[in-house]
Every structure is written in C-alpha cells, then in structure tokens.
Design a protein around this motif. Structure first.
Motif: not given
Length: 142
Positions: A22-25, A34-39, A58-62
C-alpha cells in the motif's frame, strides 16, 4: 471474485494490499505518504478493496478501496496504479470493481465521494465536482 482472462496478464482481486505494498504504490503513484502505523490501523477498517495483480510476477501493481460507515457515507480512496503498469486500463477495471460493490451493497441515497487528482477519469463513472454547493477540505495530523 477475480477478474481474469487467459490473454490478460492482469487480474483484479477483491482484497486489500499488504501495508508495505500500500505504502509503495502510493509513493510510486506520486501520492502523499501515510505512516506505516496509520496504514496498519486503517486498512482492516476498509469496507471493500481491490488490487490489480500482474500475474506473471505476482506483483500487486494497483489498488483502490472504499471506506465509510457502510450505510450513509462511502469514500473511494487510495486509487493508485504503479507508473510501470499505467495505460493498461487497470484504473478503469479497479473503479468498475468498486462501483459494482457500491451498486450491490449501498442503500439508496447513500453519499459517495472521492478526492480526484486526475481530470476526466472519475467523471465517466458519474462523479461531479461539489462546488459551488460545497467544497472539499482537509487537514493533516502531525
């Protein structure tokens, strides 16, 4: 339910991404961090989410998700497609999955909103600017 086609290297899956993904995308798509804690805290509270998976790797791209109270207010949030995979119609397929969820679950007269950062994309799904009747506002915590 997954959206798959033998000749299509992408699948749309009804699930949420891992927090790191999520953070990477968000970062790759040029969205504010967004902070990892918040995510980690927020993702499980989503009403619905979808990811676009590049099946050969197998990569999540969206991704895209819906947050809200599940009855009167829904917000489409965190729509992102990695730049290396843009132009393949993934954003449209993600929105179509989110719209299907809303059509199947949201009661009549529910309020669905989003903050658009792409002109002309969301309008084709029936979204319109709120001005002059109202204006979008925000505040970030420190």
């Amino acid at each position: 339910m997954a959206d798959t086609d033998e000749s299509d290297p992408y699948a749309i899956r009804e699930e949420l991404p891992e927090p790191e993904t999520f953070a990477h995308l968000r970062e790759a798509a040029g969205m504010s961090p967004r902070s990892l804690e918040g995510i980690e805290r927020g993702l499980p509270n989503s009403l619905f989410g979808v990811v676009a998976v590049h099946e050969p790797t197998g990569e999540v791209v969206g991704m895209g998700r819906i947050v809200g109270d599940g009855g009167t207010v829904y917000q489409i949030s965190d729509m992102a497609v990695h730049p290396d995979h843009q132009g393949q119609g993934l954003g449209t397929r993600i929105m179509e999955a989110l719209e299907r969820y809303l059509e199947e679950t949201a009661p009549s007269d529910a309020y669905v909103n989003l903050l658009a950062d792409v002109d002309g994309f969301y309008e084709r799904f029936g979204y319109e600017e709120t001005r002059p009747a109202s204006k979008g506002m925000y505040r970030r915590t420190e």
